[in-house]
Scaffold this active site. Sequence first.
Site, PDB file in Angstrom:
ATOM      1  CB  CYS A   1      -1.007  -0.030   1.138  1.00 54.86           C
ATOM      2  SG  CYS A   1      -2.359   1.156   0.877  1.00 54.86           S
TER       3      CYS A   1
ATOM      4  CG  HIS B   1      -4.159  -3.529   2.107  1.00 56.27           C
ATOM      5  ND1 HIS B   1      -3.254  -3.186   3.094  1.00 56.27           N
ATOM      6  CD2 HIS B   1      -4.686  -2.368   1.657  1.00 56.27           C
ATOM      7  CE1 HIS B   1      -3.237  -1.868   3.230  1.00 56.27           C
ATOM      8  NE2 HIS B   1      -4.101  -1.347   2.372  1.00 56.27           N
TER       9      HIS B   1
ATOM     10  CD  GLU C   1      -2.215  -6.286   4.658  1.00 57.68           C
ATOM     11  OE1 GLU C   1      -2.422  -5.092   4.932  1.00 57.68           O
ATOM     12  OE2 GLU C   1      -1.655  -6.652   3.597  1.00 57.68           O
TER      13      GLU C   1
END
Length: 213
Positions: free
Chosen positions: A82, A194, A196
């Site tokens: 990001c 992202h 995650e």
Amino acid sequence: MSARVVVLDYGSGNVHSALRALERVGAQVSLTSDATEALGCDGLFVPGVGNFHACMRGLREADGPRIIDRRLAGGRPVLGVCVGMQVLFEGSSEPSTGLPVEGLGEWPGTVDRLVADVVPHMGWSKVVVGEGSSLFSGVEDERFYFVHSYAAQRWTLHPEGSFAVVAPVVTWATHGNEFVAAVENGPLSATQLHPEKSGDAGAHLLESWVGSL
């Protein structure tokens, strides 16, 4: 033996989801700003949320530019996510309010506001995976989670200016206009998305990176 990954702690938001995601794919993970650990680990994960310039200030205070530069000079893997990707470019047009305006300059170009009816771009999007990608191998048709208002919208690095013997692999996505969703450039990789927060597809991407360390 599991790869040792350091999540660089420089005051950038909530990093616990990144720690958990990396642990789930088998990495030995620590959150630290200690330069010795960050330089000596198998992989360095550079998070980033919020304002580009605030992240740059935090990185500078934590000696992040030197750590990242030294790792790359030695061919040691770094993954930015990001705003942790955005800071790798030369700068950003995001309002700075007196904070540092320059990025790390690992890649040429600036990060600019998306041109779209709705900004920020928040939600799940497909990507157009660059040929030869290792990170996206096996998840080329999946959707990934994004939340951002700014992105690199051009790619101008010539192969001879990269960290890799072969040309960098660039993956794209679209929200209003096309933007760089990920780059794989030798030891330096980064994603605007992202991983995650991207479910199984994101876990697969992280597993691919950790498995390469």
